[in-house]
Design an enzyme around this catalytic site. Structure first.
Site, mmCIF file in Angstrom:
data_model
loop_
_atom_site.group_PDB
_atom_site.id
_atom_site.type_symbol
_atom_site.label_atom_id
_atom_site.label_comp_id
_atom_site.label_asym_id
_atom_site.label_seq_id
_atom_site.Cartn_x
_atom_site.Cartn_y
_atom_site.Cartn_z
ATOM 1 N N GLU A 319 32.476 45.503 39.233
ATOM 2 C CA GLU A 319 33.152 44.679 38.226
ATOM 3 C C GLU A 319 32.213 43.559 37.768
ATOM 4 O O GLU A 319 32.626 42.421 37.561
ATOM 5 C CB GLU A 319 34.446 44.076 38.760
ATOM 6 C CG GLU A 319 35.477 45.120 39.171
ATOM 7 C CD GLU A 319 36.836 44.521 39.465
ATOM 8 O OE1 GLU A 319 37.780 44.820 38.742
ATOM 9 O OE2 GLU A 319 36.937 43.742 40.445
ATOM 10 N N CYS A 403 45.373 40.906 37.013
ATOM 11 C CA CYS A 403 44.719 39.609 36.813
ATOM 12 C C CYS A 403 44.545 39.273 35.336
ATOM 13 O O CYS A 403 44.678 38.109 34.943
ATOM 14 C CB CYS A 403 43.365 39.602 37.506
ATOM 15 S SG CYS A 403 42.324 41.008 37.076
#
Ligand code: FUB
Ligand code: ZN
Length: 621
Positions: A319, A403
């Site tokens: 990520e 998120c």
């Protein structure tokens, strides 16, 4: 005589000491969004969608469709059952609460206010007598808490603190703030010099503790934040990140002490939150070594590791970041949270130096990377933001790991905070052009500042500066990095040969009610080439107009033309009003050697018929 000598030595020592360690503080502060009323169509419609759709989606998802609120109810002992979801799901609730609180400032809403009260009551009951609060460990065994630094306990605590500060500011109630302070006190008692070591696997607590320090005046929260930053890079890390041979300490920026950081590494969101926390702590404590590290790593992020959309983090596997210039388009990760992190960090960097290069990057991330993360209607979200798609990448109402939607919910209502800043020497900085009416204190004078503009659709900005009484101060207008030509008038009189210093022009005068500034930023369609080292963009160009990056969607192109559309030096462009779902926006029509094509702002893609999309388009010399 002796006393004089002693004093002289003391003065000399102070001078030497302060020469070695020049204090690096924020020399400006943002004008908070509660003093800024956004009135334009561009952001106004986004805020409207946020208040009605984004928040409703976050509430429905956290409370009804997933077990996030139930986890708190269970941890409070009011419901039977185990923990549901991911170990950091508490953070989504806190982020939604922060978003709701911000929204209450400009849109009072008794129902949402009461909903927060209800959730806060569960949290108060779920909090342990010692102050700890994390539903994952409460429901899975408190004996296991603080055993794995990856497990996001401090990340969740940080989001709680940010939300509690937002709630206190919005409502004046201390219910949530008390919970956060009790948790922070517990952290201060547990961690720190001579106590337990800890390297938060996901940064966030650092910047949150500074916010809590500002809200409560408790110096120990700032000191804990500093200590946590100083824990990094010395081999204290333990747990899943450190045990993972593909990740290791660099994944969460624990490979070198923070003052030594020069290269961007690891997980993108974690890095952005770390840098924002470092900036805040440096600003409070005067830490030039932090500011120097941030400037070094900023250069690495922006010049070698950032997409044209202001998105960062090209790889799905961590990520985050890989090699310099490795910026694939279809596989680009560019998490929405990472773009939000770029806004948080770059906004802070500008406060040290009032250099508009940071606002240029902030604006790029905000208008492209972040805005793409939410649908026009505000109810669907992108987590990953590629710059090219085969037609199978679409926004979703929610994600297992949510998120990004919850981050969007707290980011949008705070946008007003990025428009203005005031420097310590009382200069007003206009950083973003957004139709708005604001009340700003400059020295002892309250000044109403009104902006009327259609930015980012055009570069005409009319500003009215209305001080309550005549007052001498400087207004600094940002001339965006993308703008090559501009004109400027004050009370209809053209200012010729104005200097642009660190990205701003300065107008210093005795301002009086009704004074007008007219700024015109030339905003042509531009073809942009990437750094030749970016192999993915070799032989391609992107289209940008003002701060907006444009993209091509299959649905707008003539049939069977997708693979044939090319740009060259003679390509002609026409700017045109968009219709239907994109009404209010400007699209770009292009023509290369008789071949027509059409482009829309990147942030607006995937709002209509599903199909292919690309930002970088083949270019023939
Ligand atoms: O780990 C918490 C958040 O979830 C991160 O910031 C995102 O990258 C996602 O992994
Ligand atoms: Zn995210």
């Amino acid at each position: 005589m002796k006393t004089i000598l002693k004093n002289a030595i003391l003065v000399l020592m102070v001078i030497i000491f302060s020469c070695q360690k020049p204090v690096q503080k924020y020399t400006a502060r943002q004008v908070p969004f509660n003093q800024v009323k956004i009135t334009d169509q561009f952001w106004g419609s986004r805020l409207e969608a946020h208040a009605h759709a984004t928040l409703a989606t976050c509430i429905a998802q956290t409370q009804d469709s997933t077990g996030r609120i139930n986890n708190f109810i269970k941890a409070a002992g009011l419901m039977e059952g185990g923990h549901e979801g991911i170990y950091f799901d508490d953070s989504d609730v806190y982020k939604a609460m922060e978003g709701i609180s911000y929204s209450l400032v400009n849109n009072p809403n008794p129902e949402l206010d009461a909903l927060l009260d209800k959730w806060i009551a569960y949290m108060a009951k779920a909090q342990q007598p010692d102050g700890y609060l994390n539903t994952f460990y409460t429901l899975n065994g408190l004996d296991k808490r603080w055993t794995d630094m990856e497990k996001h306990e401090m990340y969740c605590a940080g989001h709680m603190m940010e939300a509690a500060v937002a709630h206190h500011k919005a409502t004046g109630k201390t219910t949530f703030l008390n919970i956060a302070a009790k948790y922070a006190d517990y952290l201060c008692n547990t961690f720190g010099p001579g106590k337990k070591d800890w390297v938060p696997g996901h940064e966030e607590i650092e910047l949150a503790l500074v916010k809590l320090f500002h809200e409560t005046g408790q110096q120990k929260y700032l000191d804990l934040s500093y200590w946590l930053l100083e824990e990094r890079g010395y081999g204290h890390g333990r747990g899943a990140i450190w045990d993972n041979k593909d990740w290791g300490p660099g994944y969460c920026q624990d490979d070198v002490p923070v003052s030594d950081i020069s290269e961007i590494k690891g997980h993108a969101v974690r890095a952005m939150y770390l840098f924002s926390g470092m900036a805040d702590v440096a600003a409070e404590k005067g830490l030039p070594q932090y500011v120097a590290a941030l400037e070094r790593v900023w250069d690495d992020v922006v010049n070698r590791n950032m997409y044209i959309t202001g998105g960062i983090g090209s790889s799905v596997s961590n990520e985050g970041f890989t090699e310099d210039y490795d910026l694939p388009n279809k596989e680009a990760y560019c998490e929405t949270c990472a773009s939000i992190g770029m806004v948080l960090w770059n906004g802070r960097m500008n406060l040290f130096s009032q250099d508009a290069k940071y606002i240029d990057v902030m604006e790029r991330s905000m208008y492209n990377g972040v805005l793409a993360g939410v649908s026009i209607e505000g109810d669907r979200f992108f987590y990953v933001n590629p710059l090219e798609s085969d037609g199978n990448h679409h926004r979703r109402e929610w994600y297992g790991c949510a998120c990004c939607p919850s981050n969007v919910s707290r980011f949008l209502p705070s946008v007003g905070s990025y428009i203005y800043s005031i420097s310590d020497d009382k200069r007003l900085f206009v950083n973003l052009y957004v139709g708005s009416a604001s009340e700003i204190k400059i020295g002892k004078t309250t000044v109403e500042v009104i902006q009327q503009t259609d930015y980012p659709w055009d570069g005409n900005v009319d500003m009215e500066v209305n001080p309550e009484k005549e007052s001498n101060f400087a207004v600094n207008l940002r001339i965006p990095g993308w703008c090559k030509k501009f004109t400027l008038k004050v009370n209809r009189e053209s200012l010729k040969e104005v200097d642009v210093d660190k990205g701003y022009v300065t107008i210093t005068k005795k301002w009086k009610k009704g004074d007008k500034i007219t700024l015109n930023l030339d905003m042509p369609v531009e073809m942009v080439a990437a750094d030749p080292k970016v192999l993915a963009d070799k032989g391609k160009r992107a289209i940008q107009r003002g701060p907006l990056v444009y993209c091509m969607e299959e649905t707008d192109q003539p049939e069977n033309s997708w693979d044939n559309i090319q740009l060259n030096a003679n390509t002609k462009f026409k700017v045109k009003k968009a219709t239907d779902k994109l009404a209010g926006m400007l699209e770009i029509e292009g023509e290369t050697a008789g071949q027509l094509f059409s482009m829309i702002p990147y942030f607006a893609w995937d709002n209509r018929e599903a199909g292919k999309m690309k930002v970088w388009i083949n270019y023939t010399e």
